[in-house]
Scaffold this motif. Structure first.
Motif, PDB file in Angstrom:
ATOM      1  N   PHE A   5       0.852  -1.188   0.000  1.00  0.00           N
ATOM      2  CA  PHE A   5       0.000   0.000   0.000  1.00  0.00           C
ATOM      3  C   PHE A   5       0.891   1.242   0.000  1.00  0.00           C
ATOM      4  O   PHE A   5       1.820   1.341   0.804  1.00  0.00           O
ATOM      5  CB  PHE A   5      -0.901   0.032   1.236  1.00  0.00           C
ATOM      6  N   SER A   6       0.595   2.166  -0.903  1.00  0.00           N
ATOM      7  CA  SER A   6       1.258   3.467  -0.885  1.00  0.00           C
ATOM      8  C   SER A   6       0.251   4.491  -0.386  1.00  0.00           C
ATOM      9  O   SER A   6      -0.793   4.701  -1.008  1.00  0.00           O
ATOM     10  CB  SER A   6       1.752   3.859  -2.284  1.00  0.00           C
ATOM     11  N   ILE A   7       0.543   5.093   0.756  1.00  0.00           N
ATOM     12  CA  ILE A   7      -0.316   6.130   1.321  1.00  0.00           C
ATOM     13  C   ILE A   7       0.417   7.447   1.139  1.00  0.00           C
ATOM     14  O   ILE A   7       1.412   7.712   1.824  1.00  0.00           O
ATOM     15  CB  ILE A   7      -0.620   5.861   2.804  1.00  0.00           C
ATOM     16  N   GLY A   8      -0.039   8.260   0.184  1.00  0.00           N
ATOM     17  CA  GLY A   8       0.722   9.462  -0.115  1.00  0.00           C
ATOM     18  C   GLY A   8       0.127  10.309  -1.208  1.00  0.00           C
ATOM     19  O   GLY A   8      -1.079  10.282  -1.471  1.00  0.00           O
ATOM     20  N   SER A   9       0.983  11.024  -1.889  1.00  0.00           N
ATOM     21  CA  SER A   9       0.576  12.097  -2.794  1.00  0.00           C
ATOM     22  C   SER A   9       0.392  11.639  -4.224  1.00  0.00           C
ATOM     23  O   SER A   9       1.023  10.694  -4.697  1.00  0.00           O
ATOM     24  CB  SER A   9       1.627  13.203  -2.765  1.00  0.00           C
ATOM     25  N   SER A  54       1.394  -6.407  -5.873  1.00  0.00           N
ATOM     26  CA  SER A  54      -0.011  -6.011  -5.954  1.00  0.00           C
ATOM     27  C   SER A  54      -0.153  -4.742  -5.122  1.00  0.00           C
ATOM     28  O   SER A  54       0.046  -4.774  -3.913  1.00  0.00           O
ATOM     29  CB  SER A  54      -0.922  -7.112  -5.409  1.00  0.00           C
ATOM     30  N   VAL A  55      -0.494  -3.628  -5.772  1.00  0.00           N
ATOM     31  CA  VAL A  55      -0.377  -2.314  -5.126  1.00  0.00           C
ATOM     32  C   VAL A  55      -1.726  -1.607  -5.051  1.00  0.00           C
ATOM     33  O   VAL A  55      -2.483  -1.558  -6.023  1.00  0.00           O
ATOM     34  CB  VAL A  55       0.630  -1.424  -5.881  1.00  0.00           C
ATOM     35  N   TRP A  56      -1.980  -1.021  -3.886  1.00  0.00           N
ATOM     36  CA  TRP A  56      -3.122  -0.135  -3.652  1.00  0.00           C
ATOM     37  C   TRP A  56      -2.598   1.257  -3.377  1.00  0.00           C
ATOM     38  O   TRP A  56      -1.635   1.435  -2.631  1.00  0.00           O
ATOM     39  CB  TRP A  56      -3.938  -0.587  -2.441  1.00  0.00           C
ATOM     40  N   MET A  57      -3.262   2.261  -3.961  1.00  0.00           N
ATOM     41  CA  MET A  57      -2.926   3.659  -3.698  1.00  0.00           C
ATOM     42  C   MET A  57      -3.984   4.272  -2.802  1.00  0.00           C
ATOM     43  O   MET A  57      -5.181   4.160  -3.073  1.00  0.00           O
ATOM     44  CB  MET A  57      -2.874   4.442  -5.024  1.00  0.00           C
ATOM     45  N   ILE A  58      -3.553   4.895  -1.709  1.00  0.00           N
ATOM     46  CA  ILE A  58      -4.453   5.645  -0.830  1.00  0.00           C
ATOM     47  C   ILE A  58      -4.006   7.097  -0.844  1.00  0.00           C
ATOM     48  O   ILE A  58      -2.862   7.410  -0.496  1.00  0.00           O
ATOM     49  CB  ILE A  58      -4.437   5.100   0.605  1.00  0.00           C
ATOM     50  N   ARG A  80      -4.414  -0.360  -7.813  1.00  0.00           N
ATOM     51  CA  ARG A  80      -5.818  -0.234  -7.391  1.00  0.00           C
ATOM     52  C   ARG A  80      -6.073   1.181  -6.878  1.00  0.00           C
ATOM     53  O   ARG A  80      -5.311   1.710  -6.065  1.00  0.00           O
ATOM     54  CB  ARG A  80      -6.136  -1.258  -6.293  1.00  0.00           C
ATOM     55  N   THR A  81      -7.159   1.794  -7.341  1.00  0.00           N
ATOM     56  CA  THR A  81      -7.428   3.199  -7.020  1.00  0.00           C
ATOM     57  C   THR A  81      -8.751   3.410  -6.292  1.00  0.00           C
ATOM     58  O   THR A  81      -9.190   4.559  -6.143  1.00  0.00           O
ATOM     59  CB  THR A  81      -7.428   4.064  -8.292  1.00  0.00           C
ATOM     60  N   GLU A  82      -9.388   2.334  -5.818  1.00  0.00           N
ATOM     61  CA  GLU A  82     -10.656   2.504  -5.106  1.00  0.00           C
ATOM     62  C   GLU A  82     -10.503   3.381  -3.867  1.00  0.00           C
ATOM     63  O   GLU A  82     -11.481   3.987  -3.400  1.00  0.00           O
ATOM     64  CB  GLU A  82     -11.229   1.146  -4.702  1.00  0.00           C
ATOM     65  N   THR A  83      -9.307   3.448  -3.333  1.00  0.00           N
ATOM     66  CA  THR A  83      -9.058   4.235  -2.126  1.00  0.00           C
ATOM     67  C   THR A  83      -8.375   5.572  -2.439  1.00  0.00           C
ATOM     68  O   THR A  83      -7.784   6.199  -1.559  1.00  0.00           O
ATOM     69  CB  THR A  83      -8.199   3.431  -1.125  1.00  0.00           C
ATOM     70  N   VAL A  84      -8.453   6.013  -3.697  1.00  0.00           N
ATOM     71  CA  VAL A  84      -8.046   7.373  -4.055  1.00  0.00           C
ATOM     72  C   VAL A  84      -9.301   8.232  -3.998  1.00  0.00           C
ATOM     73  O   VAL A  84     -10.235   8.055  -4.776  1.00  0.00           O
ATOM     74  CB  VAL A  84      -7.411   7.433  -5.454  1.00  0.00           C
ATOM     75  N   HIS A  85      -9.355   9.148  -3.051  1.00  0.00           N
ATOM     76  CA  HIS A  85     -10.555   9.943  -2.795  1.00  0.00           C
ATOM     77  C   HIS A  85     -10.582  11.198  -3.669  1.00  0.00           C
ATOM     78  O   HIS A  85      -9.547  11.838  -3.875  1.00  0.00           O
ATOM     79  CB  HIS A  85     -10.603  10.353  -1.317  1.00  0.00           C
ATOM     80  N   SER A  86     -11.758  11.534  -4.178  1.00  0.00           N
ATOM     81  CA  SER A  86     -11.956  12.786  -4.907  1.00  0.00           C
ATOM     82  C   SER A  86     -12.462  13.853  -3.939  1.00  0.00           C
ATOM     83  O   SER A  86     -13.475  13.646  -3.258  1.00  0.00           O
ATOM     84  CB  SER A  86     -12.965  12.595  -6.048  1.00  0.00           C
TER      85      SER A  86
END
Length: 302
Positions: A5-9, A54-58, A80-86
């Motif tokens: 998981f990458s939690i960032g910009s 297997s990577v998720w972006m937050i 995976r971008t389901e956790t990229v908030h608009s």
């Protein structure tokens, strides 16, 4: 595959190529201007994905055209971008000026990145993550929350302290792997760094202050891996002719994370990451410069 998981910009990078970087008060004519998907969090996510994880972006983007473009770019790389908030407002941007020697100046506008909160991180990730990557382009309180929650649950975190900033003493013992370059190491350790000996001395001081492992990248001088149990590894850099160094550090960290999280020994993962970063600096842009796994393995062959 291993869940990273990458939690960032997430930023849209506006890149100007110039002959010479402008001096204070000087105006220079650019040779070109291009848009590239970027942001340290997104860059590291792409690097890890292209290296087989297997990577998720937050993270967060604005409700503008840049935000949608950044989301699509990640998806195209299998992130995976389901956790990229608009979020209402502007997407983060970076103005990057690159000279003929591949040196750069970068100015950030946080945009939506600056409005990410701890509540935007879903609880379910703690049961899925093998490794989490953090950087300093989102609010610091979010990083503190993630470090504490991951420590409580025994999840490995690579804290990339970039851009450089001070880290509170009570946070240092929460960091499993602190990844820094020379400038960032100077800022956190409070010591002047000039070469390998200084870097190791400063890294040792951070180990004494509670960090479990320090990973220092030193450009053409390679990298240092120092653990609290005494393990010390120096990995040489692959020498190439640089074109643009913008995402070299992000490529190194994402590539290393993919390898290390999958169980590859540190020495092997560091050599792989060094090769990936070397390839990245031979190309323009951030995510556009990140190599794939097969290309890196081919480059590493004698």
């Amino acid at each position: 595959m291993t869940n990273v998981f990458s939690i960032g910009s997430l930023n849209m990078d506006i890149v100007y190529q110039v002959s010479d970087l402008p001096k204070p008060g000087e105006t220079v004519q650019s040779l070109s201007c291009k848009l590239f998907p970027g942001g340290k969090g997104a860059n590291q996510a792409v690097a890890a994905s292209r290296s087989g994880a297997s990577v998720w972006m937050i993270g967060a983007v604005g409700d503008d055209s840049y935000g949608e473009a950044l989301r699509r770019a990640l998806q195209a790389d299998g992130v995976r971008t389901e956790t990229v908030h608009s979020i209402e407002g502007d997407t983060g941007t970076a103005c990057i000026t690159v000279d003929a020697f591949a040196e750069n100046h970068i100015v950030l506008a946080a945009g939506a990145n600056g409005r990410l909160t701890s509540s935007d991180i879903p609880e379910w990730i703690w049961g899925e993550a093998a490794l989490i990557m953090l950087q300093n382009e989102i609010p610091w309180q979010v990083n503190r929350h993630v470090l504490a929650a991951a420590r409580e649950r025994g999840i490995l975190v690579i804290m990339n302290a970039a851009p450089a900033m001070h880290i509170e003493e009570d946070v240092l013992p929460l960091i499993p792997i602190l990844a820094v370059n020379e400038t960032e190491l100077e800022m956190i350790s409070g010591q002047r760094i000039s070469g390998r000996i200084d870097a190791q001395t400063a890294a040792e001081s951070l180990i004494r202050r509670g960090v479990s492992t320090v990973l220092v990248t030193l450009g053409s001088e390679g990298s240092l891996w120092l653990k609290s149990d005494g393990e010390c590894l120096w990995t040489p850099a692959f020498l190439v002719d640089p074109v643009d160094t913008t995402a070299a550090g992000d490529t190194f960290i994402g590539a290393f994370a993919a390898e290390y999280a999958s169980g590859v020994p540190a020495q092997q993962a560091l050599r792989y990451a060094s090769a990936a970063a070397a390839l990245a600096v031979t190309r323009e842009g951030a995510q556009s410069s990140v190599p794939g796994r097969e290309e890196v393995l081919h480059f590493m062959q004698p």
